[in-house]
Design a protein around this motif. Sequence first.
Motif, PDB file in Angstrom:
ATOM      1  N   ALA A  31       0.822  -1.212   0.000  1.00 42.38           N
ATOM      2  CA  ALA A  31       0.000   0.000   0.000  1.00 42.38           C
ATOM      3  C   ALA A  31       0.856   1.261   0.000  1.00 42.38           C
ATOM      4  O   ALA A  31       0.431   2.303  -0.497  1.00 42.38           O
ATOM      5  N   GLY A  32       2.053   1.179   0.564  1.00 40.44           N
ATOM      6  CA  GLY A  32       2.932   2.340   0.628  1.00 40.44           C
ATOM      7  C   GLY A  32       2.520   3.323   1.714  1.00 40.44           C
ATOM      8  O   GLY A  32       1.844   2.977   2.675  1.00 40.44           O
ATOM      9  N   TRP A  33       2.933   4.570   1.557  1.00 46.42           N
ATOM     10  CA  TRP A  33       2.696   5.658   2.517  1.00 46.42           C
ATOM     11  C   TRP A  33       1.495   6.444   2.020  1.00 46.42           C
ATOM     12  O   TRP A  33       1.597   7.203   1.066  1.00 46.42           O
ATOM     13  N   HIS A  65       1.349  13.771  -0.561  1.00 44.40           N
ATOM     14  CA  HIS A  65       1.955  13.343   0.703  1.00 44.40           C
ATOM     15  C   HIS A  65       3.400  13.799   0.786  1.00 44.40           C
ATOM     16  O   HIS A  65       4.000  14.193  -0.204  1.00 44.40           O
ATOM     17  N   ASN A  66       3.951  13.689   1.985  1.00 45.82           N
ATOM     18  CA  ASN A  66       5.370  13.864   2.227  1.00 45.82           C
ATOM     19  C   ASN A  66       5.714  13.013   3.445  1.00 45.82           C
ATOM     20  O   ASN A  66       4.850  12.344   4.000  1.00 45.82           O
ATOM     21  N   LEU A 105       5.724  11.260  10.226  1.00 48.02           N
ATOM     22  CA  LEU A 105       4.331  11.597   9.946  1.00 48.02           C
ATOM     23  C   LEU A 105       4.253  12.274   8.590  1.00 48.02           C
ATOM     24  O   LEU A 105       5.255  12.735   8.054  1.00 48.02           O
ATOM     25  N   CYS A 106       3.057  12.287   8.040  1.00 49.38           N
ATOM     26  CA  CYS A 106       2.818  13.048   6.817  1.00 49.38           C
ATOM     27  C   CYS A 106       2.462  14.459   7.255  1.00 49.38           C
ATOM     28  O   CYS A 106       1.579  14.650   8.100  1.00 49.38           O
ATOM     29  N   ALA A 114      -5.328  11.601  10.504  1.00 50.92           N
ATOM     30  CA  ALA A 114      -5.917  10.407   9.886  1.00 50.92           C
ATOM     31  C   ALA A 114      -4.996   9.197  10.090  1.00 50.92           C
ATOM     32  O   ALA A 114      -5.172   8.164   9.460  1.00 50.92           O
ATOM     33  N   VAL A 115      -4.028   9.336  10.960  1.00 55.81           N
ATOM     34  CA  VAL A 115      -3.095   8.297  11.391  1.00 55.81           C
ATOM     35  C   VAL A 115      -2.119   7.866  10.293  1.00 55.81           C
ATOM     36  O   VAL A 115      -1.747   6.705  10.191  1.00 55.81           O
TER      37      VAL A 115
END
Length: 187
Positions: A31-33, A65-66, A105-106, A114-115
């Motif tokens: 699924a990745g990040w 994302h990051n 974290l993103c 959103a965890v």
Amino acid sequence: MALTKKILAFLLMATLVGVSLGAVHKAGDSAGWTTLGHIDYIEWASSKNFHVGDTIVFEYNNQFHNVKQVTFQDFQSCNGASPIATFTSGSDSITLKWPGHYYFLCGVPGHCEAVQTLDIMVNPASLRPSASPLSAPNYSSLPSSSGSASSPAPLPNPYQSNASSLQVLSVWPALISLAIFVIGFAY
């Protein structure tokens, strides 16, 4: 006699190189990040065994994302404003250089809440077999080409886990093995 020493030095080098491999862990496996698919990064991390020398790979769409490596306090409060390091390439490889906790974290608003967070415990380097099956891994680390990082001291954490992982060569044990090999030829 000299040939025997050379053979022994070669076998020692081969043995040391064989056990000096670090695992590569892809955050979230296939699924990745991401925030999609309700990935439980706590469960993911608890199913892995991280050691110094391992690499964690974050793969994500960098338009959405990051990855920010943060302190424990910033991790707890979802604060990405003053990260230790920021990664934005969409495919970031981070080598785990010290034992202890690494917190990620993103930094996109709402994603941490959103965890989309990752807390991993890195154990000291260990001797392990050279190859195992593919598996989908901070204290502080040097960033990929897309970020920058400093090197704070690690924070302790008690949880550990197990993982079968793709292996990557660790440089120092290989250099030590090479030195032993060369010394073996000198005698």
